[in-house]
Design a protein around this motif. Structure first.
Motif, PDB file in Angstrom:
ATOM      1  N   LEU A  19       0.733  -1.198   0.081  1.00  0.00           N
ATOM      2  CA  LEU A  19       0.016  -0.116   0.052  1.00  0.00           C
ATOM      3  C   LEU A  19       0.776   1.385   0.144  1.00  0.00           C
ATOM      4  O   LEU A  19       0.689   2.020  -0.704  1.00  0.00           O
ATOM      5  CB  LEU A  19      -0.865   0.042   1.314  1.00  0.00           C
ATOM      6  N   SER A  20       1.942   1.368   0.724  1.00  0.00           N
ATOM      7  CA  SER A  20       2.872   2.470   0.815  1.00  0.00           C
ATOM      8  C   SER A  20       3.391   2.755  -0.593  1.00  0.00           C
ATOM      9  O   SER A  20       3.679   3.654  -1.011  1.00  0.00           O
ATOM     10  CB  SER A  20       3.943   2.248   1.852  1.00  0.00           C
ATOM     11  N   ASN A  22       0.731   4.060  -2.978  1.00  0.00           N
ATOM     12  CA  ASN A  22       0.314   5.365  -2.649  1.00  0.00           C
ATOM     13  C   ASN A  22       1.406   6.367  -2.844  1.00  0.00           C
ATOM     14  O   ASN A  22       1.237   7.534  -2.840  1.00  0.00           O
ATOM     15  CB  ASN A  22      -0.131   5.501  -0.995  1.00  0.00           C
ATOM     16  N   CYS A  23       2.703   5.956  -2.864  1.00  0.00           N
ATOM     17  CA  CYS A  23       3.702   6.988  -3.141  1.00  0.00           C
ATOM     18  C   CYS A  23       4.283   6.551  -4.424  1.00  0.00           C
ATOM     19  O   CYS A  23       5.607   6.740  -4.722  1.00  0.00           O
ATOM     20  CB  CYS A  23       4.835   7.030  -1.916  1.00  0.00           C
ATOM     21  N   TYR A  64      -9.058   0.351  -5.096  1.00  0.00           N
ATOM     22  CA  TYR A  64      -8.369   1.062  -3.862  1.00  0.00           C
ATOM     23  C   TYR A  64      -7.869   2.292  -4.514  1.00  0.00           C
ATOM     24  O   TYR A  64      -8.042   3.478  -3.548  1.00  0.00           O
ATOM     25  CB  TYR A  64      -7.480   0.283  -3.131  1.00  0.00           C
ATOM     26  N   LEU A  65      -6.876   2.374  -5.294  1.00  0.00           N
ATOM     27  CA  LEU A  65      -6.308   3.682  -5.889  1.00  0.00           C
ATOM     28  C   LEU A  65      -7.367   4.632  -6.594  1.00  0.00           C
ATOM     29  O   LEU A  65      -7.251   5.851  -6.229  1.00  0.00           O
ATOM     30  CB  LEU A  65      -5.501   3.370  -7.050  1.00  0.00           C
ATOM     31  N   LYS A 121      -8.974   8.750   1.404  1.00  0.00           N
ATOM     32  CA  LYS A 121      -8.376   7.733   2.435  1.00  0.00           C
ATOM     33  C   LYS A 121      -7.986   8.457   3.898  1.00  0.00           C
ATOM     34  O   LYS A 121      -7.046   9.373   3.737  1.00  0.00           O
ATOM     35  CB  LYS A 121      -7.130   7.532   1.545  1.00  0.00           C
TER      36      LYS A 121
END
Length: 265
Positions: A208-209, A212-213, A250-251, A256
């Motif tokens: 997830l990290s 997200n980045c 999710y993206l 969030k």
């Protein structure tokens, strides 16, 4: 708004989250596992689960093995206290494995100790001031003698996180010098899940990290390999089991709220 605890509490409390809604609408929130337990404090909230059952005004939640959808109607203010999982045991004296996937009313375990914080939320006190008071409260809790088992469990947890979840029980046996059975028993008691399950959670949140980045716009497949997944189908299965969405869904989720808390349309 996410707020970190003071340094002396970081081994026991991961962070605080303040959420508020000033509109008379319905919000659907999804809470999924990040390997931690926690406490939800609210003012005058109308909250219920997917079956329509009313949830307590304020409650503790145990280690999650599946996501939970919460529905909140109308205006509210709440503070989520995200614990390091073993703090549940230090705070309440309850084995974490006994409360897996459970929601427990605050009144059932600490009586009126949280009433002051709920009252301050109701009267719209600055949430940072409420969190300052919570820090004082938890510091007093931790003035009690802490078992040496916490040092052991913390060391294993940190080892798993440092290796981004890519560890085996044999790795942990070599790292600690204890048998797999001993590690598993201690871990389940204080963390609420097995070392294998916690490692899977750690790997998922590392992935997830990465997404997200993802400043280099690397593909989902490439990022999944970087996170230690053998193939994309394994990743998608793990993702859907824990979050209820595919990575692409999710993206596309706009709101969030935290690493394990999202708002769904």
């Amino acid at each position: 708004m996410q707020i970190s605890p003071p340094k002396h509490l970081t081994s026991y409390i991961k962070h605080y989250i303040f959420l508020g809604n000033s509109e008379d609408n319905m919000k659907k929130l999804r809470l999924f596992t990040d390997g931690n337990t926690g406490l939800i404090l609210s003012d005058n909230i109308n909250i219920f689960d997917i079956s329509g059952n009313d949830l307590p005004l304020s409650f503790f939640y145990g280690q999650l093995t599946q996501y939970k959808d919460l529905f909140i109607k109308g205006r509210f203010s709440l503070i989520a206290v995200v614990f390091q999982p073993y703090f549940f045991n230090a705070f309440l004296g309850i084995s974490v494995k006994e409360v897996q996937d459970q929601i427990i009313s605050v009144k059932d375990v600490v009586k009126n100790e949280m009433h002051l914080f709920q009252e301050k939320l109701f009267y719209k006190t600055d949430p940072k001031l409420i969190i300052d008071d919570l820090n004082v409260y938890f510091t007093k809790i931790l003035s009690k003698v802490i078992s040496s088992d916490y040092d052991f469990v913390t060391a294993v947890q940190h080892y798993i996180l440092q290796n981004k979840g890519s560890v085996t029980l044999k790795d942990l046996e070599y790292f600690t010098g204890y048998s797999e059975r001993h590690i598993e028993r201690k871990f389940k008691n204080y963390m609420g899940v097995s070392p294998k399950k916690y490692s899977n959670i750690a790997r998922l949140h590392y992935f997830l990290s990465l997404i997200n980045c993802n400043i280099n716009h690397e593909s989902i497949i490439g990022l999944s390999y970087n996170a230690g997944y053998a193939d994309q189908s394994h990743l998608i299965k793990e993702f859907k089991n824990n979050i209820g969405l595919t990575p692409n869904q999710y993206l596309k989720t706009e709101n969030k709220l935290a690493v394990n808390f999202i708002e769904l349309n």
